[in-house]
Design a protein around this motif. Structure first.
Motif, PDB file in Angstrom:
ATOM      1  N   VAL A  90       0.854  -1.191   0.000  1.00 21.44           N
ATOM      2  CA  VAL A  90       0.000   0.000   0.000  1.00 21.44           C
ATOM      3  C   VAL A  90       0.888   1.239   0.000  1.00 21.44           C
ATOM      4  CG1 VAL A  90      -1.815   1.269   1.205  1.00 21.44           C
ATOM      5  CG2 VAL A  90      -1.786  -1.233   1.286  1.00 21.44           C
ATOM      6  N   VAL A  91       0.573   2.156  -0.895  1.00 27.03           N
ATOM      7  CA  VAL A  91       1.309   3.412  -0.985  1.00 27.03           C
ATOM      8  C   VAL A  91       0.324   4.556  -0.775  1.00 27.03           C
ATOM      9  CG1 VAL A  91       2.639   4.914  -2.490  1.00 27.03           C
ATOM     10  CG2 VAL A  91       2.993   2.447  -2.594  1.00 27.03           C
ATOM     11  N   VAL A  92       0.674   5.462   0.112  1.00 28.46           N
ATOM     12  CA  VAL A  92      -0.148   6.655   0.343  1.00 28.46           C
ATOM     13  C   VAL A  92       0.579   7.845  -0.267  1.00 28.46           C
ATOM     14  CG1 VAL A  92      -1.089   8.202   2.115  1.00 28.46           C
ATOM     15  CG2 VAL A  92      -1.097   5.719   2.488  1.00 28.46           C
ATOM     16  N   GLY A 152       0.578  11.954  -0.527  1.00 26.45           N
ATOM     17  CA  GLY A 152      -0.030  13.128   0.087  1.00 26.45           C
ATOM     18  C   GLY A 152       0.922  14.306   0.194  1.00 26.45           C
ATOM     19  N   ASP A 153       0.383  15.450   0.583  1.00 23.81           N
ATOM     20  CA  ASP A 153       1.148  16.708   0.568  1.00 23.81           C
ATOM     21  C   ASP A 153       1.513  17.227   1.950  1.00 23.81           C
ATOM     22  OD1 ASP A 153      -1.703  17.363   0.952  1.00 23.81           O
ATOM     23  OD2 ASP A 153      -0.988  19.432   0.920  1.00 23.81           O
ATOM     24  N   THR A 154       1.176  16.478   3.011  1.00 21.99           N
ATOM     25  CA  THR A 154       1.526  16.960   4.357  1.00 21.99           C
ATOM     26  C   THR A 154       2.170  15.844   5.184  1.00 21.99           C
ATOM     27  OG1 THR A 154      -0.531  16.310   5.459  1.00 21.99           O
ATOM     28  CG2 THR A 154      -0.523  18.478   4.395  1.00 21.99           C
ATOM     29  N   MET A 155       2.795  16.250   6.273  1.00 24.04           N
ATOM     30  CA  MET A 155       3.392  15.259   7.181  1.00 24.04           C
ATOM     31  C   MET A 155       2.342  14.322   7.762  1.00 24.04           C
ATOM     32  SD  MET A 155       4.031  17.477  10.638  1.00 24.04           S
ATOM     33  CE  MET A 155       3.860  16.043  11.664  1.00 24.04           C
ATOM     34  N   HIS A 156       1.086  14.799   7.851  1.00 22.33           N
ATOM     35  CA  HIS A 156       0.021  13.937   8.364  1.00 22.33           C
ATOM     36  C   HIS A 156      -0.212  12.736   7.440  1.00 22.33           C
ATOM     37  CE1 HIS A 156      -0.973  16.863  11.422  1.00 22.33           C
ATOM     38  NE2 HIS A 156      -1.098  17.801  10.499  1.00 22.33           N
ATOM     39  N   ASP A 157      -0.043  12.964   6.132  1.00 27.91           N
ATOM     40  CA  ASP A 157      -0.203  11.856   5.182  1.00 27.91           C
ATOM     41  C   ASP A 157       0.905  10.825   5.385  1.00 27.91           C
ATOM     42  OD1 ASP A 157      -2.448  12.945   3.348  1.00 27.91           O
ATOM     43  OD2 ASP A 157      -1.019  14.593   3.420  1.00 27.91           O
ATOM     44  N   VAL A 158       2.126  11.326   5.589  1.00 28.57           N
ATOM     45  CA  VAL A 158       3.273  10.430   5.795  1.00 28.57           C
ATOM     46  C   VAL A 158       3.087   9.631   7.087  1.00 28.57           C
ATOM     47  CG1 VAL A 158       5.761  10.329   6.179  1.00 28.57           C
ATOM     48  CG2 VAL A 158       4.816  11.983   4.535  1.00 28.57           C
ATOM     49  N   THR A 159       2.715  10.340   8.146  1.00 27.23           N
ATOM     50  CA  THR A 159       2.556   9.686   9.446  1.00 27.23           C
ATOM     51  C   THR A 159       1.467   8.630   9.412  1.00 27.23           C
ATOM     52  OG1 THR A 159       3.132  11.812  10.408  1.00 27.23           O
ATOM     53  CG2 THR A 159       2.237  10.171  11.902  1.00 27.23           C
ATOM     54  N   CYS A 160       0.338   8.951   8.778  1.00 29.68           N
ATOM     55  CA  CYS A 160      -0.766   7.975   8.791  1.00 29.68           C
ATOM     56  C   CYS A 160      -0.425   6.782   7.911  1.00 29.68           C
ATOM     57  CB  CYS A 160      -2.102   8.618   8.437  1.00 29.68           C
ATOM     58  SG  CYS A 160      -2.412   8.874   6.701  1.00 29.68           S
ATOM     59  N   ALA A 173       4.983   5.826   2.092  1.00 20.82           N
ATOM     60  CA  ALA A 173       4.482   7.187   1.906  1.00 20.82           C
ATOM     61  C   ALA A 173       5.262   7.910   0.815  1.00 20.82           C
ATOM     62  CB  ALA A 173       4.603   7.961   3.210  1.00 20.82           C
ATOM     63  N   VAL A 174       4.510   8.481  -0.119  1.00 18.40           N
ATOM     64  CA  VAL A 174       5.093   9.376  -1.108  1.00 18.40           C
ATOM     65  C   VAL A 174       4.625  10.781  -0.766  1.00 18.40           C
ATOM     66  CG1 VAL A 174       5.173  10.040  -3.539  1.00 18.40           C
ATOM     67  CG2 VAL A 174       5.068   7.619  -2.923  1.00 18.40           C
ATOM     68  N   ALA A 175       5.585  11.692  -0.613  1.00 17.94           N
ATOM     69  CA  ALA A 175       5.224  13.071  -0.282  1.00 17.94           C
ATOM     70  C   ALA A 175       5.468  13.962  -1.497  1.00 17.94           C
ATOM     71  CB  ALA A 175       6.048  13.559   0.899  1.00 17.94           C
ATOM     72  N   VAL A 176       4.543  14.889  -1.706  1.00 14.42           N
ATOM     73  CA  VAL A 176       4.638  15.802  -2.844  1.00 14.42           C
ATOM     74  C   VAL A 176       4.307  17.219  -2.363  1.00 14.42           C
ATOM     75  CG1 VAL A 176       2.273  15.163  -3.584  1.00 14.42           C
ATOM     76  CG2 VAL A 176       3.840  16.192  -5.232  1.00 14.42           C
ATOM     77  N   PRO A 177       5.251  18.155  -2.492  1.00 16.74           N
ATOM     78  CA  PRO A 177       5.058  19.484  -1.877  1.00 16.74           C
ATOM     79  C   PRO A 177       4.239  20.438  -2.748  1.00 16.74           C
ATOM     80  CG  PRO A 177       7.247  19.349  -2.812  1.00 16.74           C
ATOM     81  CD  PRO A 177       6.600  18.024  -3.074  1.00 16.74           C
ATOM     82  N   THR A 178       3.048  20.003  -3.178  1.00 15.84           N
ATOM     83  CA  THR A 178       2.209  20.840  -4.040  1.00 15.84           C
ATOM     84  C   THR A 178       1.031  21.421  -3.259  1.00 15.84           C
ATOM     85  OG1 THR A 178       1.222  18.748  -4.772  1.00 15.84           O
ATOM     86  CG2 THR A 178       2.795  19.788  -6.250  1.00 15.84           C
ATOM     87  N   GLY A 179       1.093  21.295  -1.950  1.00 10.95           N
ATOM     88  CA  GLY A 179      -0.026  21.800  -1.139  1.00 10.95           C
ATOM     89  C   GLY A 179       0.473  22.573   0.048  1.00 10.95           C
ATOM     90  N   GLY A 180       0.242  22.012   1.221  1.00 12.69           N
ATOM     91  CA  GLY A 180       0.448  22.749   2.465  1.00 12.69           C
ATOM     92  C   GLY A 180       1.883  22.894   2.936  1.00 12.69           C
TER      93      GLY A 180
END
Ligand SMILES: [Mg+2]
Length: 227
Positions: free
Chosen positions: A170-172, A174-182, A190-197
């Protein structure tokens, strides 16, 4: 089998603040709050958590009745706010979703703090809703980790094989640390993308498994995904 769970705001789309506009209008119209406090953070949190925090901050009783008043009022006001605010589908999103769908070995779902109804309103407005047959939503949870657990359970059920959970990647995204943490809370990557917050530096500190500038970097993302 693999599952890709996408956050919505700041990851798939930017709504130009439509969610916050509709929140503010709902609190003004239904609870008499002229201006909602800026002290309650919206970024990466569930709509239920945000709404209940706003009620507490403005002296409104937190109970199921007020929650239902809020959620119905918010869903009613969101379509006009989406029209009013200038938003967009973020770069690379449509192409990545098409590529994932064509592979045939990836379940695509949502992991979002939005209510299911308002997720549909937002993604429907931007023509993306049909990509997502399932998801975890912010209707009943205040904690994003609980939403992640619901989304993963749903994916395993859809995948339908006994023991699938162990063999399931499973890959999540998201654009915030909350996405990474969850993501990490449910054993997902977790894939993080800085296009938001949050900026790339801020996201890097939350230790995502992959950090990309935008979802236009789909080759890099898919190569990592298959590794
Ligand atoms: Mg987001």
């Amino acid at each position: 089998m693999k599952t890709c769970l996408f956050d919505i705001d700041g990851t798939l789309i930017q709504t130009g603040g439509a969610g916050q506009v509709a929140f503010a209008q709902t609190f003004a119209d239904l609870f008499g709050v002229d201006e909602i406090t800026k002290e309650v953070s919206f970024s990466g949190r569930s709509d239920r958590a945000i709404a209940l925090d706003l009620m507490r901050s403005h002296g409104i009783e937190v109970n199921e009745s007020n929650w239902h008043v809020f959620r119905n009022g918010y869903a009613e006001r969101l379509p006009a706010a989406l029209e009013e605010c200038v938003g967009r589908v973020l770069p690379g999103v449509e192409s990545l979703l098409d590529t994932l769908r064509q592979r045939g070995d990836v379940l695509i779902g949502l992991l979002t703090g939005n209510l299911e109804q308002t997720a549909e309103l937002k993604l429907g407005y931007y023509g993306l809703w049909d990509h997502f047959p399932f998801g975890g939503f912010g209707d009943n949870c205040t904690e994003r980790n609980d939403i992640a657990a619901i989304a993963v359970e749903h994916a395993v059920r859809l995948h339908g094989e006994p023991g699938a959970k162990d063999a399931h990647t499973v890959v999540v995204i998201g654009d915030t640390m909350h996405d990474v943490t969850c993501a990490h809370s449910v054993g997902a990557k977790a894939v993080a993308v800085p296009t938001g917050g949050q900026s790339a530096d801020e996201l890097a500190r939350s230790n995502p498994d992959l950090l990309v500038d935008t979802l236009e970097q789909s080759d890099e993302l898919l190569a990592w995904f298959d590794n």
